[in-house]
Design an enzyme around this catalytic site. Structure first.
Site, PDB file in Angstrom:
ATOM      1  N   VAL A 145     -12.095   2.643  13.611  1.00  0.00           N
ATOM      2  CA  VAL A 145     -13.444   3.282  13.879  1.00  0.00           C
ATOM      3  C   VAL A 145     -14.596   2.318  13.619  1.00  0.00           C
ATOM      4  CG1 VAL A 145     -15.107   5.151  13.436  1.00  0.00           C
ATOM      5  CG2 VAL A 145     -12.424   5.494  13.453  1.00  0.00           C
ATOM      6  N   TYR A 205       0.933  -1.107  -0.138  1.00  0.00           N
ATOM      7  CA  TYR A 205       0.027  -0.182   0.142  1.00  0.00           C
ATOM      8  C   TYR A 205       0.860   1.457   0.074  1.00  0.00           C
ATOM      9  CZ  TYR A 205      -3.800   3.261   1.414  1.00  0.00           C
ATOM     10  OH  TYR A 205      -4.702   4.253   1.765  1.00  0.00           O
ATOM     11  N   GLU A 251       4.180   1.801  -0.571  1.00  0.00           N
ATOM     12  CA  GLU A 251       5.164   1.915  -1.659  1.00  0.00           C
ATOM     13  C   GLU A 251       4.326   2.085  -3.122  1.00  0.00           C
ATOM     14  OE1 GLU A 251       7.928   2.853  -1.260  1.00  0.00           O
ATOM     15  OE2 GLU A 251       9.091   1.711   0.196  1.00  0.00           O
TER      16      GLU A 251
END
Ligand code: NAD
Ligand code: UDP
Length: 323
Positions: free
Chosen positions: A193, A150, A152
């Site tokens: 969350v 994610y 890179e």
């Protein structure tokens, strides 16, 4: 005969996702024509089902790792799973989505001379050694870890955006989004969350990873979308990268306690192992976006959580589709 259309034709990749669905709504309400493309890797069409009857909305199943030939004026490139659980599930596909996806969307923008915005991320700063994070900071990223597909991938996408800008004079905007939450997150999304809220509403244990002393700064979705649209409308000379997020920082323990309080749940907070390379702290310096478009987040965490809890409460009661 079709009526002449005078607004903008806007492409939203990843448009059925959490942020994408809110963005599509806002673009429609501003009078634009919206083409939403998604391969439903981390979402379902239910997020945009209510938009399907809209005469200026079109939904197309498409994977951004393949070229796309459409005529548009603006592109918002959001396609990419954002939750660590989802992006680590098929890491090769995650890198392909960021890198091949950027190449394909930049190629499209070049062909039709469209303005293009990249949804980049605070993850380009990795586990940051300076705090709060400013755009001039180059980051502290592990290139071979579980989050690298994610981090890179998004860093390479930024490189591609700036090379297309320099080499092909493309009009680009790069925003670095910090943790954003709100209604239409997937209940099994895996981000903190939604995890805590769904766990609390179901009366299960809240899974606090590590000591819970790591921090994040949470932005409510409506604030984020306002900022994203504001940046797209800046003069062509402004490219970013620009941070977008709420600078009020909380520990994950504080977040868990607040969710328990607001849901009135009897849930316990239990510790689970900390995932590898989990950043210890994260808070945006938002001076640049403030100076550029006068943007400030307006929704405090407590209020945003109340809206989000109400959404999941309705969903879990069966009144909303859950996937
Ligand atoms: P999300 O997972 O809800 O949305 C991503 C969407 O992209 C999904 O609908 C998914 O199906 C789609 N997608 C994934 N791979 C695709 C592909 N190859 N082709 C077409 N569509 C594909 O996540 P989100 O929170 O809405 O994030 C949207 C964008 O914002 C992502 O690029 C993410 O990296 C970025 N971002 C989000 C946050 C956040 O806190 N929400 C923070 C930083 C960056
Ligand atoms: N986290 C947690 N419990 C969960 C999910 C996440 O304590 O059920 C922690 C996670 O370890 C990280 C923070 O919450 O420190 C934010 O995680 P998230 O996956 O939402 O996003 P990140 O900012 O890490 O990409």
């Amino acid at each position: 005969m079709p009526l002449p259309f005078t607004g903008k034709r806007v492409l939203v990749t990843g448009g059925a996702g959490f942020l994408g669905s809110h963005l599509c709504e806002q673009l429609l309400s501003r009078g634009n024509e919206v083409l939403c493309i998604d391969n439903f890797y981390s979402s379902t069409r239910r997020n945009v089902e209510h938009l399907l009857p809209h005469p200026r909305f079109e939904l197309m199943r498409h994977d951004v790792t393949f070229p796309l030939f459409v005529e548009v004026d603006e592109i918002f490139n959001l396609a990419c799973p954002a939750s660590p659980v989802h992006y680590q599930h098929d890491p090769v596909q995650t890198t392909k989505t960021s890198v091949h996806g950027a190449i394909n969307m930049l190629g499209l923008a070049k062909r039709v001379r469209a303005k293009i915005l990249q949804a980049s991320t605070s993850e380009v700063y990795g586990d940051p050694l300076i705090h709060p994070q400013v755009e001039s900071y180059w980051g502290n990223v592990n290139p071979i870890g579980l989050r690298s597909c994610y981090d890179e991938g998004k860093r390479c996408a930024e490189t591609l955006f700036f090379d297309y800008h320099r080499q092909h004079k493309l009009r680009i905007k790069v925003i670095r989004i910090f943790n954003t939450y709100g209604p239409r997150m997937h209940p099994d999304d895996g981000r903190v969350v939604s995890n805590f809220i769904v766990q609390a509403l179901r009366g299960g244990d809240l899974t606090l990873y590590g000591s819970g002393e790591q921090t994040r700064s949470f932005c409510y979705v409506s604030d984020l979308i306002t900022g994203m649209l504001g940046i797209m409308d800046t003069p062509d000379t402004f490219t970013g990268p620009v941070n977008l997020g709420n600078p009020t920082e909380f520990t994950m323990r504080q977040l868990a306690e607040l969710v328990v309080e607001l849901t009135g749940s009897a849930s316990r907070i239990v510790h689970h192992p900390l995932p590898s390379d989990d950043p210890k702290q994260r808070r945006p310096d938002i001076s640049l976006v403030r100076e550029t478009i006068g943007w400030e987040p307006t929704v405090a965490l407590r209020e945003g959580l109340q809206h989000t809890i109400a959404y999941f409460d309705t969903m879990l009661a069966g009144a909303l589709p859950s996937a």
